[in-house]
Write a protein that holds these residues in place. Structure first.
Motif, PDB file in Angstrom:
ATOM      1  N   ASN A 159      24.813 -24.016  54.747  1.00 16.00           N
ATOM      2  CA  ASN A 159      24.488 -22.611  54.816  1.00 16.00           C
ATOM      3  C   ASN A 159      24.374 -21.942  53.462  1.00 16.00           C
ATOM      4  N   PHE A 160      24.799 -22.605  52.388  1.00 18.95           N
ATOM      5  CA  PHE A 160      24.728 -21.980  51.081  1.00 18.95           C
ATOM      6  C   PHE A 160      23.294 -22.015  50.572  1.00 18.95           C
ATOM      7  N   SER A 161      22.736 -20.850  50.313  1.00 17.95           N
ATOM      8  CA  SER A 161      21.368 -20.745  49.839  1.00 17.95           C
ATOM      9  C   SER A 161      21.202 -19.388  49.192  1.00 17.95           C
ATOM     10  N   ALA A 162      20.450 -19.328  48.092  1.00 23.44           N
ATOM     11  CA  ALA A 162      20.336 -18.099  47.307  1.00 23.44           C
ATOM     12  C   ALA A 162      19.814 -16.942  48.155  1.00 23.44           C
ATOM     13  N   GLY A 163      20.537 -15.837  48.098  1.00 23.13           N
ATOM     14  CA  GLY A 163      20.135 -14.635  48.803  1.00 23.13           C
ATOM     15  C   GLY A 163      20.397 -14.627  50.282  1.00 23.13           C
ATOM     16  N   ILE A 494      -2.219 -14.139  48.149  1.00 26.01           N
ATOM     17  CA  ILE A 494      -1.573 -15.450  48.209  1.00 26.01           C
ATOM     18  C   ILE A 494      -0.182 -15.271  47.617  1.00 26.01           C
ATOM     19  N   SER A 495       0.837 -15.497  48.440  1.00 24.93           N
ATOM     20  CA  SER A 495       2.214 -15.244  48.022  1.00 24.93           C
ATOM     21  C   SER A 495       3.007 -16.544  48.049  1.00 24.93           C
ATOM     22  N   PRO A 496       3.181 -17.195  46.897  1.00 26.55           N
ATOM     23  CA  PRO A 496       3.980 -18.431  46.857  1.00 26.55           C
ATOM     24  C   PRO A 496       5.477 -18.119  46.941  1.00 26.55           C
ATOM     25  N   ARG A 497       6.226 -19.060  47.476  1.00 25.20           N
ATOM     26  CA  ARG A 497       7.686 -18.931  47.600  1.00 25.20           C
ATOM     27  C   ARG A 497       8.323 -20.263  47.206  1.00 25.20           C
ATOM     28  N   LEU A 498       9.536 -20.205  46.674  1.00 24.53           N
ATOM     29  CA  LEU A 498      10.273 -21.430  46.328  1.00 24.53           C
ATOM     30  C   LEU A 498      11.758 -21.160  46.399  1.00 24.53           C
ATOM     31  N   ARG A 499      12.466 -22.040  47.112  1.00 21.33           N
ATOM     32  CA  ARG A 499      13.926 -22.008  47.191  1.00 21.33           C
ATOM     33  C   ARG A 499      14.451 -23.403  46.856  1.00 21.33           C
ATOM     34  N   ALA A 500      15.619 -23.474  46.273  1.00 20.65           N
ATOM     35  CA  ALA A 500      16.189 -24.769  45.891  1.00 20.65           C
ATOM     36  C   ALA A 500      17.703 -24.679  45.888  1.00 20.65           C
ATOM     37  N   SER A 501      18.357 -25.807  46.154  1.00 25.10           N
ATOM     38  CA  SER A 501      19.819 -25.850  46.098  1.00 25.10           C
ATOM     39  C   SER A 501      20.272 -27.234  45.615  1.00 25.10           C
ATOM     40  N   TRP A 502      21.437 -27.231  44.979  1.00 26.52           N
ATOM     41  CA  TRP A 502      22.012 -28.462  44.433  1.00 26.52           C
ATOM     42  C   TRP A 502      23.517 -28.430  44.650  1.00 26.52           C
ATOM     43  N   GLN A 503      24.000 -29.390  45.442  1.00 27.82           N
ATOM     44  CA  GLN A 503      25.440 -29.548  45.637  1.00 27.82           C
ATOM     45  C   GLN A 503      25.905 -30.677  44.720  1.00 27.82           C
ATOM     46  N   VAL A 504      26.657 -30.313  43.725  1.00 26.76           N
ATOM     47  CA  VAL A 504      27.068 -31.278  42.700  1.00 26.76           C
ATOM     48  C   VAL A 504      28.015 -32.288  43.332  1.00 26.76           C
ATOM     49  N   GLY A 505      27.536 -33.516  43.524  1.00 26.41           N
ATOM     50  CA  GLY A 505      28.355 -34.538  44.146  1.00 26.41           C
ATOM     51  C   GLY A 505      28.070 -34.745  45.614  1.00 26.41           C
ATOM     52  N   GLY A 506      27.157 -33.960  46.211  1.00 28.22           N
ATOM     53  CA  GLY A 506      26.793 -34.162  47.604  1.00 28.22           C
ATOM     54  C   GLY A 506      27.596 -33.306  48.560  1.00 28.22           C
ATOM     55  N   VAL A 507      27.598 -33.722  49.844  1.00 22.93           N
ATOM     56  CA  VAL A 507      28.276 -32.961  50.894  1.00 22.93           C
ATOM     57  C   VAL A 507      29.750 -32.783  50.554  1.00 22.93           C
ATOM     58  N   HIS A 511      31.156 -27.431  43.735  1.00 20.08           N
ATOM     59  CA  HIS A 511      30.247 -26.549  43.011  1.00 20.08           C
ATOM     60  C   HIS A 511      28.851 -26.681  43.611  1.00 20.08           C
ATOM     61  N   ARG A 512      28.266 -25.537  43.931  1.00 20.59           N
ATOM     62  CA  ARG A 512      26.951 -25.517  44.534  1.00 20.59           C
ATOM     63  C   ARG A 512      26.104 -24.476  43.809  1.00 20.59           C
ATOM     64  N   PHE A 513      24.879 -24.856  43.478  1.00 19.04           N
ATOM     65  CA  PHE A 513      23.963 -23.958  42.789  1.00 19.04           C
ATOM     66  C   PHE A 513      22.714 -23.786  43.651  1.00 19.04           C
ATOM     67  N   SER A 514      22.143 -22.608  43.589  1.00 22.87           N
ATOM     68  CA  SER A 514      20.916 -22.363  44.351  1.00 22.87           C
ATOM     69  C   SER A 514      20.065 -21.336  43.625  1.00 22.87           C
ATOM     70  N   ALA A 515      18.775 -21.308  43.972  1.00 22.57           N
ATOM     71  CA  ALA A 515      17.832 -20.380  43.356  1.00 22.57           C
ATOM     72  C   ALA A 515      16.743 -20.058  44.367  1.00 22.57           C
ATOM     73  N   TRP A 559      25.708 -19.253  42.445  1.00 20.79           N
ATOM     74  CA  TRP A 559      26.712 -20.322  42.333  1.00 20.79           C
ATOM     75  C   TRP A 559      27.808 -20.050  43.346  1.00 20.79           C
ATOM     76  N   GLN A 560      28.295 -21.123  43.961  1.00 19.18           N
ATOM     77  CA  GLN A 560      29.438 -21.036  44.864  1.00 19.18           C
ATOM     78  C   GLN A 560      30.446 -22.100  44.471  1.00 19.18           C
ATOM     79  N   GLY A 561      31.695 -21.704  44.359  1.00 14.84           N
ATOM     80  CA  GLY A 561      32.766 -22.628  44.008  1.00 14.84           C
ATOM     81  C   GLY A 561      33.829 -22.672  45.080  1.00 14.84           C
ATOM     82  N   VAL A 562      34.228 -23.882  45.452  1.00 10.61           N
ATOM     83  CA  VAL A 562      35.267 -24.074  46.462  1.00 10.61           C
ATOM     84  C   VAL A 562      36.522 -24.532  45.734  1.00 10.61           C
ATOM     85  N   ALA A 563      37.474 -23.612  45.577  1.00  7.99           N
ATOM     86  CA  ALA A 563      38.703 -23.945  44.874  1.00  7.99           C
ATOM     87  C   ALA A 563      39.646 -24.764  45.745  1.00  7.99           C
ATOM     88  N   SER A 564      39.640 -24.496  47.039  1.00  6.19           N
ATOM     89  CA  SER A 564      40.488 -25.236  47.980  1.00  6.19           C
ATOM     90  C   SER A 564      39.933 -25.011  49.369  1.00  6.19           C
TER      91      SER A 564
END
Length: 793
Positions: A159-163, A494-507, A511-515, A559-564
């Protein structure tokens, strides 16, 4: 045109012929289709809520239900792990509780099913056949039950995704509201980047956008003004909601027609096995809700009716009159035609009326508006294919009235007719979506005395393509494009769109980054007067002929960080570039709204969030730092239609912060549950919003013949003298709300008792300074609330 006053809550749901015809057709298809046989095993997937993890292999599909009520659970998470403990497939249930996932090989797998508020289920599943049916029933694990410990479910991986904020009905119950059934409006107001003008008037400003730049969808149907005149409430109570996707910006290509945000609401289907009923009574809003099986295990009907009573009880309860009346009614029919197709029909009607400045004169400053929204959706999934086809038809309209004075009535009507064809291919970690759409709008508005009434229309249509490409469980990109053609000589886009996400280390990454980035167009514009700090009346119209269509470009980094397992942090920074945005031009004449100018602008900011979750305790704190700036070049004002508003004005260049530019905002919510008790709290803080100070009033008498003395007996016309636009700010806004709930459970009913206080320390927050009376109008004072809800088992 006549004013929408005295709207009576006496006609039934079938009083609308549009809904009656659609309902009868849906019931006929479901009850008498020769293809209906047995329980449908429709494997549905919608908007990313169900995924297939390999393009080839062995399919597992089924339905996740509440073990007690039998209701489908939308958003439940399923995870298959192999004998080595490695994740083999994952999915979430769609809006009807169904899921489908696919594994590459046969064998025995461990399946784990989790859903917030329910005890997790772990089971062993043998997969041998090409298609394995596996239905699940989860038992409620409310923290009201001391012996059960709820597993905290992180929303991060899928569910983590920019915006994007993904909401379910349980989320709404964490925000205290004077309504024992809870409401989407109260929750949205707690989100970072969302600004409101207060608890009167309704409407949301999302990351620099105005309410008319938000796309509100109910089962795909656009709803123009769904927030009620008392800001705690919308037309979307928690009981009717399956899930909500809120895009504060950067939304994908299947959405269009707005330049700020999207609120995409999917409603619950009714119980197909058992009758369900609930009723609630509270001073602000009371209602009833029914779920009726129409065909056993095949079709259901949901009916919800709500109406306010605060205008009746406020004098006795508060010692002052709150002249607001509002309500809504909702119905949804859903039926499975056979094992591969289904049909749903949704209807929503709302009404609002009231005097925002609480004056005794019922014929002045009175606002009324009414929404009607109808939609039908047909969905088909081939039995052995991961392809979904949807055909949708929608009709929506808004009737709005504002009586400024007994002689000055303003009106604005808008109708929307839409159709859409949507095709989705599920390809393991990836997904391809494309479709066609068309929209036609008609308008009619009258901006009051000294202005001419107008009517007209516009249309648009096009194609969209949106994909999701999963390179692994860690990296995902979502490119898309929307092609649209506009009427009124406004060309194509013509309206281009782009979304991206990266979970550092996988599921399960900490740390998760998105744009997200995208370009957006909005042919439809909405104008309000800016001579008051707040105004709920909006004139809807198309942008002027042959002008460039208003547009925006969004950029979001997160950015999303899971401390615990119980602590998460999030940070999002954003910027929106706004182009050719319609902005009202007001003259010195009182109450005027003659034309519009065009402005450029930027909206930028940072949203920070902290979330704490345990089995009994939850706290969310959000802080927003934002800045909205508009820049207007010297220009002549624009008319809406060639035959339109008579006055053309030379407008000087200006740079200003519009009246929704809130620089700092803090929202904190908390909820604690123990036994059959729960306590919720919410504190809001916001720095002051800009407004234009008034120097004073004067009367001008037109002199057509200086040699005559006839003008000496004329009354003249009232004009105002204003200071520099938006050069001052209101005082800061802050408020504390508290509620407590107690649940009494019996064999036949659940009774929920709620009590609370709105504005605990009676803060005098400014709502509006009226230029008509020269008086200050405050937000709601300290209000004790109470409510009772009864759910029949």
């Amino acid at each position: 045109m006549t004013e929408l006053t005295g709207i009576k809550w006496i006609h039934t749901l079938t009083g609308r012929p549009e809904f009656l015809c659609a309902l009868v057709a849906g019931c006929f298809l479901t009850l008498f289709s020769p293809h209906l046989s047995g329980t449908s095993r429709l494997a549905q997937a919608q908007n990313g809520h169900a995924e297939l993890d390999q393009p080839l292999g062995y399919t597992v599909r089924g339905l996740v239900r509440d073990a007690d009520s039998g209701l489908p659970l939308s958003g439940a998470n399923l995870l298959l792990t192999d004998s080595l403990g490695q994740a083999a497939a994952a999915a979430s249930t769609g809006d009807d509780g169904r899921y489908a996932l696919r594994v590459a090989a046969q064998g025995r797998f461990e399946v784990r099913v989790t859903f917030v508020g329910y005890a997790p289920l772990t089971d062993s599943l043998m997969i041998e056949a090409e298609v394995t049916e596996y239905d699940v029933r989860l038992r409620p694990a409310s923290a009201f039950m001391d012996e059960v410990v709820i597993e905290t479910v992180s929303r991060g991986d899928e569910n983590f995704s920019a915006g994007l904020t993904r909401i379910d009905a349980q989320d709404l119950r964490r925000v205290p509201t004077p309504d024992v059934s809870f409401d989407l409006a109260g929750y949205l107001q707690t989100r970072p980047g969302v600004v409101t003008t207060g608890d009167r008037g309704g409407g949301l400003f999302v990351r620099g956008g105005t309410p008319t730049q938000n796309l509100i969808l109910l089962d795909g149907i656009p709803v123009f003004q769904p927030f009620h005149i008392v800001g705690f409430f919308s037309a979307f109570p928690a009981d009717n909601i399956a899930w909500v996707d809120v895009y504060a910006g950067g939304f994908p290509a299947q959405f269009g027609g707005r330049v700020s945000s999207v609120v995409d609401i999917a409603t619950r289907n009714g119980d197909t096995s058992n009758y369900q009923a609930s009723a609630s009574i509270a001073p602000f809003l009371s209602g009833i809700r029914l779920e009726i099986p129409m065909a056993q295990e095949r079709a259901s009907l949901v009916v919800s009716l709500r109406e306010s009573v605060i205008d009746i009880v406020s004098e006795d309860l508060l010692g002052e009159d709150l002249p607001f009346r509002f309500g809504d009614r909702f119905a949804k029919f859903h039926g499975n035609l056979n094992s591969t197709s289904s049909v749903s029909i949704t209807m929503l009607q709302t009404f609002d009326e009231g005097n925002l400045d609480s004056s005794d004169n019922e014929l002045s400053r009175r606002s009324t508006w009414k929404n009607d929204a109808y939609g039908a959706r047909y969905r088909y999934i081939p039995p052995e294919s991961a392809v979904m086809t949807e055909i949708m038809f929608y009709y929506s309209r808004l009737r709005s009235r504002f009586r400024v004075t007994p002689e000055d009535l303003r009106t604005s009507d808008i109708d929307d007719m839409s159709m859409k064809f949507d095709f989705v291919y599920l390809l393991g970690l990836s997904e391809v979506r494309f479709g066609m759409f068309g929209t036609a709008n008609s308008f009619s508005f009258d901006t009051g005395l000294n202005n001419r009434a107008n009517s007209g229309g516009m249309s648009s249509g096009g194609l969209f393509f949106q994909s999701r490409i999963g390179f692994s469980n860690a990296v995902r990109i979502e490119p898309g494009v929307r092609l649209e053609a506009f009427s009124r000589g406004q060309g194509t886009s013509i309206s281009p769109r782009l979304r991206a996400s990266w979970q550092v280390g996988g599921v399960g990454a900490r740390h998760r980054f998105s744009a997200a980035w995208g370009m957006y167009k909005q042919q439809l514009v909405g104008l309000t007067r800016e001579q008051d700090i707040s105004d709920v009346f909006t004139t809807w119209a198309p942008s002027p002929n042959s002008d460039r269509v208003p547009g925006a470009t969004h950029l979001i980094l997160g950015w999303q960080g899971v401390a615990s397992s119980w602590l998460e942090f999030s940070v999002e920074t954003y910027r929106k570039w706004l182009r050719d945005i319609a902005w009202p031009v007001t003259t010195m004449e009182l109450n005027s709204l003659p034309a519009a100018s065009k402005v450029e602008g930027t909206a930028e900011g940072v949203d920070v969030g902290v979330s704490v979750r345990t089995s009994r305790f939850g706290v969310d704190v959000g802080y927003s730092l934002a800045r909205v700036e508009y820049r207007r070049k010297a220009q002549f004002s624009r008319n809406f239609f060639p035959s339109g508003l008579s006055e053309t004005i030379r407008v000087s260049a200006a740079t200003f912060n519009p009246p929704h530019d809130r620089r700092h905002q803090v929202n904190a919510t908390g909820r604690y549950e123990t036994g059959n008790w729960a306590v919720s709290a919410r504190w809001q803080f916001g720095t002051g919003l800009p407004f234009t100070p008034l120097n004073g009033f004067y009367t001008r008498v037109p002199i057509t013949n200086p040699q005559s003395e006839t003008h000496l007996g004329e009354a003249g016309r009232t004009f105002i003298s204003q200071a520099q636009p938006f050069s001052r700010r209101q005082p800061t806004y802050h408020r504390l709300d508290l509620t407590a709930e107690h649940v009494i459970q019996t064999e036949e009913v659940d009774i929920t008792l709620q009590g609370g206080i709105i504005n605990v320390y009676d803060r005098e927050n400014l709502f509006e300074y009226s230029i008509f009376s020269g008086s200050r109008i405050d937000q709601l004072p300290l209000i004790p609330t109470f409510g009772v809800r009864i759910d029949l088992r």
